[in-house]
Design an enzyme around this catalytic site. Structure first.
Site, PDB file in Angstrom:
ATOM      1  N   LYS A  82     -34.656 -79.179   6.145  1.00  0.00           N
ATOM      2  CA  LYS A  82     -33.169 -79.467   5.788  1.00  0.00           C
ATOM      3  C   LYS A  82     -32.559 -77.984   5.311  1.00  0.00           C
ATOM      4  CE  LYS A  82     -32.606 -83.863   5.886  1.00  0.00           C
ATOM      5  NZ  LYS A  82     -34.029 -84.786   5.649  1.00  0.00           N
ATOM      6  N   LYS A 121     -37.523 -87.523  16.971  1.00  0.00           N
ATOM      7  CA  LYS A 121     -37.413 -88.821  16.447  1.00  0.00           C
ATOM      8  C   LYS A 121     -35.978 -89.480  16.364  1.00  0.00           C
ATOM      9  CE  LYS A 121     -37.140 -87.695  11.663  1.00  0.00           C
ATOM     10  NZ  LYS A 121     -37.518 -87.870  10.149  1.00  0.00           N
ATOM     11  N   LYS A 144     -31.514 -90.880  10.884  1.00  0.00           N
ATOM     12  CA  LYS A 144     -30.022 -90.626  10.311  1.00  0.00           C
ATOM     13  C   LYS A 144     -29.702 -89.238  10.427  1.00  0.00           C
ATOM     14  CE  LYS A 144     -31.257 -94.106   7.155  1.00  0.00           C
ATOM     15  NZ  LYS A 144     -31.722 -94.051   5.727  1.00  0.00           N
TER      16      LYS A 144
HETATM   17  P1  TYM Z   1     -36.753 -92.169   4.972  1.00  0.00           P
HETATM   18  O1  TYM Z   1     -35.604 -92.979   4.243  1.00  0.00           O
HETATM   19  O2  TYM Z   1     -36.217 -91.097   5.835  1.00  0.00           O
HETATM   20  O3  TYM Z   1     -37.461 -93.367   5.990  1.00  0.00           O
HETATM   21  C1  TYM Z   1     -38.088 -94.438   5.327  1.00  0.00           C
HETATM   22  C2  TYM Z   1     -39.413 -95.044   6.235  1.00  0.00           C
HETATM   23  O4  TYM Z   1     -39.230 -94.985   7.321  1.00  0.00           O
HETATM   24  C3  TYM Z   1     -39.925 -94.272   8.397  1.00  0.00           C
HETATM   25  N1  TYM Z   1     -39.317 -93.570   9.421  1.00  0.00           N
HETATM   26  C4  TYM Z   1     -39.502 -93.607  10.415  1.00  0.00           C
HETATM   27  N2  TYM Z   1     -40.853 -94.100  11.044  1.00  0.00           N
HETATM   28  C5  TYM Z   1     -41.194 -93.898  12.488  1.00  0.00           C
HETATM   29  N3  TYM Z   1     -40.286 -93.332  13.016  1.00  0.00           N
HETATM   30  C6  TYM Z   1     -39.106 -92.905  12.774  1.00  0.00           C
HETATM   31  N4  TYM Z   1     -38.389 -92.301  13.720  1.00  0.00           N
HETATM   32  C7  TYM Z   1     -38.879 -92.961  11.299  1.00  0.00           C
HETATM   33  N5  TYM Z   1     -37.701 -92.699  10.677  1.00  0.00           N
HETATM   34  C8  TYM Z   1     -38.098 -92.983   9.278  1.00  0.00           C
HETATM   35  C9  TYM Z   1     -40.347 -92.955   7.263  1.00  0.00           C
HETATM   36  O5  TYM Z   1     -41.817 -92.582   7.805  1.00  0.00           O
HETATM   37  C10 TYM Z   1     -40.330 -93.906   5.887  1.00  0.00           C
HETATM   38  O6  TYM Z   1     -41.857 -94.373   5.900  1.00  0.00           O
HETATM   39  N6  TYM Z   1     -38.945 -89.683   1.788  1.00  0.00           N
HETATM   40  C11 TYM Z   1     -38.833 -91.273   1.931  1.00  0.00           C
HETATM   41  C12 TYM Z   1     -38.212 -92.246   1.158  1.00  0.00           C
HETATM   42  C13 TYM Z   1     -39.332 -92.152   0.053  1.00  0.00           C
HETATM   43  C14 TYM Z   1     -40.610 -92.768  -0.280  1.00  0.00           C
HETATM   44  C15 TYM Z   1     -41.005 -92.547  -1.339  1.00  0.00           C
HETATM   45  C16 TYM Z   1     -41.490 -93.572   0.926  1.00  0.00           C
HETATM   46  C17 TYM Z   1     -39.147 -91.601  -1.353  1.00  0.00           C
HETATM   47  N7  TYM Z   1     -40.124 -92.109  -2.093  1.00  0.00           N
HETATM   48  C18 TYM Z   1     -42.326 -93.347  -1.847  1.00  0.00           C
HETATM   49  C19 TYM Z   1     -42.462 -94.107   0.547  1.00  0.00           C
HETATM   50  C20 TYM Z   1     -43.057 -93.883  -1.014  1.00  0.00           C
HETATM   51  C21 TYM Z   1     -37.863 -90.948   3.153  1.00  0.00           C
HETATM   52  O7  TYM Z   1     -36.850 -90.154   3.349  1.00  0.00           O
HETATM   53  O8  TYM Z   1     -37.642 -91.937   4.150  1.00  0.00           O
END
Ligand code: TYM
Length: 331
Positions: free
Chosen positions: A113, A196, A199
Site C-alpha cells: 500500500k 489476485k 479491488k
Molecule cells: P478484504 O476486504 O480485502 O477481503 C475480505 C476477505 O476476502 C478475502 N479475499 C480473497 N480471498 C481469496 N482470493 C482473493 N482474491 C481475495 N480477495 C479478498 C480476504 O482474504 C478476506 O478474508 N483485512 C481484511 C478485513 C478485516 C478482517 C478483520 C478480516 C479487518 N478485520 C478481522 C478477518 C478478521 C481485508 O482487508 O479484507
C-alpha cells in the site's frame, strides 16, 4: 458445550467480489449452524485507503445487504458494523502498545500500500494489522475464514496474542486459526493473467454484476495459444482458469476440460463460458435478493442495531478484562 467462535470481516470499499465470497464467505451459510459466528463490516479499515465520507455509508450498506442476500441470518449469527462497536478502538489502542514498528513495517500489505499510495502512508496503514488483530482477539475467536492474502495478518494476530499472554502471564488471549473447510487457503486469481482478484487491482467480478457483465469479463480473460503437444504444462493464465473451474464447477466437468487440455482439443471459449455459467449459478440468486434488501433501510437499520448490541456486550466484557490485566483498576 460452547460452540467454537468464528469471526470474519470484509473491508467496506465497494461491493463483494468473488475473491471475498470464495475466500471468506463461501461456507458461512452452513457455518452459522455449527459455530458461534460473528461477521462484521470493516469500515474503520476502509479509511486507510479511502477516506471519503460520501461513500462510507453507501458502501457499508451495500456489503450489509450483500451479506444478508447471500444468506447470513441475523438470528443465527451476529452481523455488525465495526464502527458501531467503538470498544474496538480501546482494544486496538491497548494492543498497539505491544506492537513494534519493525514488524509492522515488514508487513507485505503495508509495503504494498505504501508503494501504491506514496502520498498517504498514514499511521492507520501501518497499524492495520493491529486493528485487524483487535477485531479478532476482542471476540476470543477460534477461527477466522480468510483468503491466502490475509494469512500474514492472522499470523500477526497470533503473535500479538501470544506476546500479550506471555507478558501479562495470562491465557486471556485466544490464538485464532485460519478456517479452512477443505485443505488449501483460497486465492482467487484475477482474469488478467496474473495476481489476485482485488479491488485495488481493478479486476473484480462482483457478486452484483449482471449476467452479461460477468460473461463479458470471463470472455476477456487472458489466455494463450491452445496447446499443440499432449499433456503440456499450463502457463499462469490457464492455470488460473482451471483453478476457477475446480472451485465452481462439478468434478466431472473439471475432468472433461482437463482431458481436453491434455489431448489438445480444448476450446478456451467453452472453458470461459462454463466457468461464467457456474459462477452465475452462485451469484444470480444473491443479486436478485440484494436490490430489495438494499432498498429496505428500516430492515437494515434493525439488523445493524441488533448486531451492534450483541457485539458490544461481548466486546465490552473482554475489553474490561484486558484493562484489568493491564493494571487499569480502581484505587
Ligand atoms: P478484504 O476486504 O480485502 O477481503 C475480505 C476477505 O476476502 C478475502 N479475499 C480473497 N480471498 C481469496 N482470493 C482473493 N482474491 C481475495 N480477495 C479478498 C480476504 O482474504 C478476506 O478474508 N483485512 C481484511 C478485513 C478485516 C478482517 C478483520 C478480516 C479487518 N478485520 C478481522 C478477518 C478478521 C481485508 O482487508 O479484507
Amino acid at each position: 458445550m460452547n460452540k467454537p467462535i468464528v469471526l470474519s470481516g470484509i473491508r467496506s470499499t465497494g461491493h463483494l467480489h468473488l475473491g471475498n465470497y470464495y475466500g471468506a464467505l463461501r461456507n458461512f451459510v452452513d457455518m452459522q449452524n455449527d459455530y458461534d459466528c460473528r461477521y462484521f463490516i470493516a469500515d474503520y479499515h476502509s479509511l486507510t485507503t479511502q477516506p471519503d465520507p460520501s461513500v462510507l455509508n453507501p458502501n457499508v450498506r451495500s456489503i450489509l445487504a450483500e451479506y444478508l442476500a447471500a444468506g447470513m441470518d441475523p438470528d443465527k449469527c451476529i452481523v455488525y458494523v465495526q464502527s458501531d462497536v467503538p470498544e474496538t478502538c480501546e482494544f486496538y489502542t491497548l494492543l498497539n502498545m505491544h506492537a513494534y514498528l519493525g514488524e509492522l513495517e515488514k508487513t507485505v500489505s503495508f509495503k504494498d500500500k505504501a508503494r501504491k499510495q506514496p502520498n498517504n502512508v498514514n499511521a492507520g496503514l501501518l497499524t492495520y494489522p493491529v486493528l485487524m488483530a483487535a477485531d479478532i482477539l476482542q471476540h476470543k475467536a477460534n477461527f477466522v475464514p480468510v483468503g491466502k492474502d490475509q494469512l500474514q495478518h492472522l499470523e500477526m494476530a497470533r503473535n500479538f496474542a501470544n506476546r500479550f499472554n506471555h507478558f501479562y502471564k495470562t491465557d486471556f488471549m485466544v490464538e485464532p486459526k485460519p478456517y479452512e473447510a477443505k485443505g488449501e487457503p483460497i486465492k482467487i486469481p484475477g482474469l488478467d493473467g496474473s495476481g489476485k482478484m482485488g479491488k485495488s487491482e481493478g479486476n473484480c467480478i462482483y457478486i452484483n454484476d449482471e449476467d452479461a457483465v460477468v460473461i463479458k469479463k470471463f470472455k476477456k480473460a487472458v489466455t494463450d495459444m491452445t496447446p499443440t503437444e499432449p499433456n503440456s504444462e499450463m502457463n499462469e493464465p490457464i492455470k488460473n482458469l482451471f483453478y476457477f473451474l475446480k472451485l465452481v464447477s462439478a468434478p466431472e466437468v473439471y475432468d472433461q476440460f482437463l482431458a481436453a487440455w491434455n489431448d489438445c482439443s480444448i476450446r478456451y471459449g467453452d472453458l470461459k463460458m462454463q466457468i461464467a455459467e457456474d459462477v452465475l449459478k452462485v451469484t444470480r440468486p444473491i443479486r436478485e435478493r440484494y436490490n430489495e434488501i438494499y432498498a429496505n433501510a428500516d430492515y437494515l437499520n434493525k439488523v445493524r442495531e441488533q448486531g451492534a448490541e450483541k457485539a458490544r456486550a461481548i466486546v465490552r466484557k473482554n475489553v474490561e478484562e484486558m484493562r484489568q490485566l493491564m493494571g487499569f483498576r480502581k484505587f
